[in-house]
Scaffold this motif. Structure first.
Motif, PDB file in Angstrom:
ATOM      1  N   GLU A 168       0.832  -1.210   0.000  1.00 44.09           N
ATOM      2  CA  GLU A 168       0.000   0.000   0.000  1.00 44.09           C
ATOM      3  C   GLU A 168       0.865   1.257   0.000  1.00 44.09           C
ATOM      4  OE1 GLU A 168      -3.760   1.960   2.445  1.00 44.09           O
ATOM      5  OE2 GLU A 168      -2.592   0.320   3.340  1.00 44.09           O
ATOM      6  N   VAL A 169       0.602   2.133  -0.940  1.00 48.20           N
ATOM      7  CA  VAL A 169       1.343   3.387  -1.026  1.00 48.20           C
ATOM      8  C   VAL A 169       0.922   4.307   0.112  1.00 48.20           C
ATOM      9  CG1 VAL A 169       1.693   5.470  -2.403  1.00 48.20           C
ATOM     10  CG2 VAL A 169       1.693   3.225  -3.509  1.00 48.20           C
ATOM     11  N   ILE A 170       1.916   4.790   0.862  1.00 50.55           N
ATOM     12  CA  ILE A 170       1.619   5.676   1.997  1.00 50.55           C
ATOM     13  C   ILE A 170       2.274   7.047   1.839  1.00 50.55           C
ATOM     14  CG2 ILE A 170       1.212   3.814   3.641  1.00 50.55           C
ATOM     15  CD1 ILE A 170       4.091   4.145   4.599  1.00 50.55           C
ATOM     16  N   GLY A 171       3.098   7.207   0.801  1.00 51.72           N
ATOM     17  CA  GLY A 171       3.718   8.504   0.594  1.00 51.72           C
ATOM     18  C   GLY A 171       4.351   8.621  -0.777  1.00 51.72           C
ATOM     19  N   ILE A 172       4.311   9.810  -1.330  1.00 57.35           N
ATOM     20  CA  ILE A 172       5.008  10.119  -2.580  1.00 57.35           C
ATOM     21  C   ILE A 172       6.000  11.236  -2.261  1.00 57.35           C
ATOM     22  CG2 ILE A 172       4.791  10.983  -4.946  1.00 57.35           C
ATOM     23  CD1 ILE A 172       1.977   9.732  -5.007  1.00 57.35           C
ATOM     24  N   GLU A 173       7.266  10.916  -2.392  1.00 55.55           N
ATOM     25  CA  GLU A 173       8.300  11.874  -2.006  1.00 55.55           C
ATOM     26  C   GLU A 173       8.540  12.876  -3.129  1.00 55.55           C
ATOM     27  OE1 GLU A 173      11.648   9.519  -0.875  1.00 55.55           O
ATOM     28  OE2 GLU A 173      10.725   8.915   1.028  1.00 55.55           O
ATOM     29  N   ASP A 176      11.923  19.799  -4.754  1.00 54.90           N
ATOM     30  CA  ASP A 176      12.124  20.747  -5.851  1.00 54.90           C
ATOM     31  C   ASP A 176      11.077  20.578  -6.954  1.00 54.90           C
ATOM     32  OD1 ASP A 176      14.414  21.790  -4.592  1.00 54.90           O
ATOM     33  OD2 ASP A 176      15.666  20.209  -5.463  1.00 54.90           O
ATOM     34  N   HIS A 177       9.829  20.322  -6.498  1.00 57.16           N
ATOM     35  CA  HIS A 177       8.680  20.207  -7.410  1.00 57.16           C
ATOM     36  C   HIS A 177       8.792  19.004  -8.371  1.00 57.16           C
ATOM     37  CE1 HIS A 177       7.395  24.104  -5.956  1.00 57.16           C
ATOM     38  NE2 HIS A 177       8.596  24.601  -6.252  1.00 57.16           N
ATOM     39  N   ARG A 178       9.530  17.971  -7.963  1.00 50.67           N
ATOM     40  CA  ARG A 178       9.620  16.742  -8.768  1.00 50.67           C
ATOM     41  C   ARG A 178       9.491  15.526  -7.847  1.00 50.67           C
ATOM     42  NH1 ARG A 178      10.662  17.082 -13.859  1.00 50.67           N
ATOM     43  NH2 ARG A 178      10.908  14.816 -13.891  1.00 50.67           N
ATOM     44  N   VAL A 179       8.873  14.467  -8.371  1.00 50.89           N
ATOM     45  CA  VAL A 179       8.794  13.238  -7.590  1.00 50.89           C
ATOM     46  C   VAL A 179      10.188  12.626  -7.486  1.00 50.89           C
ATOM     47  CG1 VAL A 179       6.403  12.764  -8.221  1.00 50.89           C
ATOM     48  CG2 VAL A 179       8.240  11.800  -9.606  1.00 50.89           C
ATOM     49  N   LYS A 180      10.454  12.051  -6.317  1.00 49.68           N
ATOM     50  CA  LYS A 180      11.747  11.420  -6.079  1.00 49.68           C
ATOM     51  C   LYS A 180      11.611   9.952  -5.678  1.00 49.68           C
ATOM     52  CE  LYS A 180      14.109  15.182  -6.784  1.00 49.68           C
ATOM     53  NZ  LYS A 180      15.030  15.308  -7.949  1.00 49.68           N
ATOM     54  N   GLU A 192       7.720  -1.091   6.216  1.00 47.12           N
ATOM     55  CA  GLU A 192       7.686   0.001   5.252  1.00 47.12           C
ATOM     56  C   GLU A 192       8.988   0.045   4.453  1.00 47.12           C
ATOM     57  OE1 GLU A 192       6.668   3.692   7.098  1.00 47.12           O
ATOM     58  OE2 GLU A 192       4.830   2.896   8.023  1.00 47.12           O
ATOM     59  N   ASP A 193       8.895   0.525   3.227  1.00 51.76           N
ATOM     60  CA  ASP A 193      10.057   0.608   2.353  1.00 51.76           C
ATOM     61  C   ASP A 193       9.851   1.770   1.392  1.00 51.76           C
ATOM     62  OD1 ASP A 193      12.467   0.062   1.174  1.00 51.76           O
ATOM     63  OD2 ASP A 193      11.979  -2.005   0.603  1.00 51.76           O
ATOM     64  N   THR A 194      10.911   2.136   0.695  1.00 50.16           N
ATOM     65  CA  THR A 194      10.864   3.231  -0.275  1.00 50.16           C
ATOM     66  C   THR A 194      11.559   2.808  -1.550  1.00 50.16           C
ATOM     67  OG1 THR A 194      10.899   4.909   1.468  1.00 50.16           O
ATOM     68  CG2 THR A 194      11.507   5.626  -0.737  1.00 50.16           C
ATOM     69  N   VAL A 195      11.005   3.188  -2.687  1.00 48.62           N
ATOM     70  CA  VAL A 195      11.672   2.976  -3.963  1.00 48.62           C
ATOM     71  C   VAL A 195      11.850   4.342  -4.635  1.00 48.62           C
ATOM     72  CG1 VAL A 195       9.452   2.439  -5.078  1.00 48.62           C
ATOM     73  CG2 VAL A 195      11.593   1.833  -6.216  1.00 48.62           C
ATOM     74  N   ALA A 196      13.094   4.681  -4.939  1.00 45.09           N
ATOM     75  CA  ALA A 196      13.385   5.941  -5.623  1.00 45.09           C
ATOM     76  C   ALA A 196      13.060   5.806  -7.105  1.00 45.09           C
ATOM     77  CB  ALA A 196      14.855   6.304  -5.443  1.00 45.09           C
ATOM     78  N   GLY A 340       6.704  17.761 -11.351  1.00 46.84           N
ATOM     79  CA  GLY A 340       7.357  17.027 -12.425  1.00 46.84           C
ATOM     80  C   GLY A 340       7.425  15.537 -12.150  1.00 46.84           C
ATOM     81  N   GLY A 341       7.209  14.744 -13.197  1.00 48.86           N
ATOM     82  CA  GLY A 341       7.324  13.300 -13.087  1.00 48.86           C
ATOM     83  C   GLY A 341       6.108  12.595 -12.528  1.00 48.86           C
ATOM     84  N   PHE A 342       5.011  13.322 -12.292  1.00 48.11           N
ATOM     85  CA  PHE A 342       3.795  12.697 -11.750  1.00 48.11           C
ATOM     86  C   PHE A 342       2.688  12.805 -12.778  1.00 48.11           C
ATOM     87  CE2 PHE A 342       0.104  12.864  -8.594  1.00 48.11           C
ATOM     88  CZ  PHE A 342       0.102  11.483  -8.396  1.00 48.11           C
TER      89      PHE A 342
END
Length: 535
Positions: A168-173, A176-180, A192-196, A340-342
């Motif tokens: 389940e997605v719990i955050g979008i990082e 500088d106005h771009r997804v990371k 929990e984990d994160t994928v750049a 950017g990127g979303f």
């Protein structure tokens, strides 16, 4: 997880199609789904492969998309498609002016049709109403939604893509106005984990508005609930549509051994916790009987419901569910919201999932500066088994079981046959309704499966086990035991999974108002409630 180029959120047909498209273009991607594949609208529809006929009068562009994608999917997803054909039927009392508009619209768009007299139509489909006026043929079909989604994901995984179910997605990082990157939680372990990543694609269907809100943007999606009735055998060979302005219960779709009548249209707050009131079921059945009179005597297996995710910008916010276009919209949040990127892909329908994926992947390539064309209209999703494998399979299984297994497995049928040759006990039919062998069960539950299963319901979505008349009463527990004996699940987890699975199977039957299925439900509840203490 470390990093990838693209993260896709949503494991329905569209998200799976995007994963496959990107993998063919050589773009690394990860697909995150908070449950199993086809959990939302994809897995809760009648599986109609539209010819476009339903939209020719009001939405010509949607109709053009449908007939084009219809022909493509019959070629590249042949094992997932039952090319049964269809009919649009002029029932006595329906508007003849609309019927003529429909015929003219098909001719203009290029949807192949043939007008049939009353007697000609009845000779092809004897269960049509005897007082019908006439009918038209069309190239409708049925598509197995679970196999289609699975085939896209498996094909993508074979090329290096990653599918993460129950994430389940719990955050979008954003920086500088771009997804990371994307943060997610394993719903089974809580870890929990994160994928750049460089690109995030919101393909969450009915949950698209919620995902967009995590990124701080607004995506106006309205959930339009539809109820569908599954009958225990096919009463028509073809898809039968009522030739009138789209409304409730005007489509009957043959789906292998069963048929599905749909649907209704009710605006709801969101895609979860949906129920179907008794009066709606009664109304749907009464309307269905006008189209196919023998449905009055047919046995309803179960009733299910899902939410269509309709894209409703402010310009059409006041429109009713059936008035909202079924075309899709691709939203670039860099140009719309400065992120950017979303991007979000919303609206559309099952038949156009590949086209939606293409448009999204095209935009991804544009953003990443990659010059690679779409090839999903040319590359088959699943290889067919060789003729000698089919012949060998018939030594161990009935012809009908071989056909079903071939559709589900394609070339991997050879693995099932090889296992049975080495151990004939694996030829046991663990699900007699859908003709699933123990060998196939072991294959989809094994460690080599490209898309692993984590629940009994997952096995059903891979094999159709439990989808037949007994509704898993005599086969669901076999999956529970197989998972325990193969050390996939502890005894406690296996028991918990079985209880959850029974609740799901029982819910759809509990909405059936009368007939034999409530009796079947009572047997199932007595058996498992008394013998195994599941309630």
């Amino acid at each position: 997880m470390d990093k990838t180029q693209v993260v896709i959120i949503g494991g329905g047909a569209t998200g799976a199609g995007i994963l496959w498209d990107l993998s063919l273009r050589g773009i690394p991607a990860v697909l995150l789904e908070k449950k199993d594949l086809a959990n939302g609208a994809t897995g809760r529809c009648h599986g109609l492969l539209h010819s476009g006929g339903r939209y020719v009068v009001k939405d010509a562009e949607a109709a053009k998309e449908c007939i084009s994608e219809n022909m493509i999917l019959k070629r590249v997803a042949a094992l997932c498609v039952h090319d049964v054909g269809g009919m649009f039927v002029h029932v006595k009392g329906d508007d003849p002016q609309y019927v003529q508009q429909w015929a003219d619209g098909c001719s203009k768009i290029g949807i192949p049709t043939q007008e049939l007299s009353r007697d000609e139509a009845l000779s092809l489909e004897p269960n049509l109403p005897s007082d019908m006026v006439k009918a038209y043929t069309c190239p409708d079909g049925h598509i197995d939604v679970f196999q289609l989604t699975l085939a896209n994901i498996e094909a993508a995984v074979s090329k290096g893509a990653i599918f993460r179910g129950y994430s389940e997605v719990i955050g979008i990082e954003i920086a500088d106005h771009r997804v990371k990157g994307v943060r997610f939680r394993d719903v089974n372990t809580g870890e929990e984990d994160t994928v750049a990543c460089e690109i995030v694609i919101n393909a969450a269907g009915g949950w698209a508005q919620q995902i967009a809100a995590i990124a701080g943007v607004e995506v106006p999606v309205r959930c339009d609930r539809g109820a569908l009735l599954i009958f225990n055998h096919c009463v028509t060979k073809r898809v039968v549509n009522r030739c009138r302005k789209p409304g409730d219960a005007d489509i009957l779709v043959p789906c292998g051994p069963v048929c599905i009548l749909g649907t209704s249209s009710v605006t709801v707050p969101g895609p979860e916790g949906l129920t179907v009131p008794p009066e709606e079921i009664t109304r749907l059945l009464a309307l269905g009987v006008e189209l196919i009179p023998v449905l009055a005597e047919a046995r309803i297996l179960r009733i299910f419901t899902g939410a269509r995710p309709l894209y409703v910008p402010k310009s059409v916010a006041g429109a009713g569910g059936r008035e909202v276009s079924r075309a899709f919209s691709l939203l670039d949040h860099e140009s719309l919201d400065g992120i950017g990127g979303f991007m979000s892909i919303v609206g559309g329908k099952l038949t156009t999932y590949r086209l939606m994926a293409k448009a999204t992947a095209d935009l991804v390539c544009q953003k990443l500066g990659i010059d690679q064309p779409c090839r999903t209209d040319q590359v088959p999703l699943r290889d067919a088994a060789r003729l000698e494998v089919l012949h060998e399979a018939q030594k161990w299984m009935p012809a009908a079981a071989v056909e079903k297994a071939h559709r589900r497995l394609g070339g991997r049928l050879a693995l099932v046959v090889k296992a049975i040759e080495e151990n004939p006990a694996l030829a046991e039919m663990v699900c007699e309704c859908e003709l699933v062998t123990r060998s196939e069960l072991e294959l989809v539950m094994g460690s080599s499966a490209r898309v692993p299963v984590q629940s009994i319901g997952d096995v059903g979505r891979r094999t159709r086990l439990g989808f037949g008349p007994c509704q898993a009463t005599f086969c669901g527990y076999k999956v529970m035991l197989a998972g325990y004996r193969n050390h996939k699940w502890t005894a406690e987890r296996a028991s918990r999974l079985m209880e959850t699975y029974l609740d799901d199977r029982w819910k759809g039957q509990s909405w059936v108002p009368d007939g034999k299925q409530p009796e079947q439900l009572s047997i199932s509840q007595d058996l498992f409630g008394t013998s195994y203490n599941f309630h």
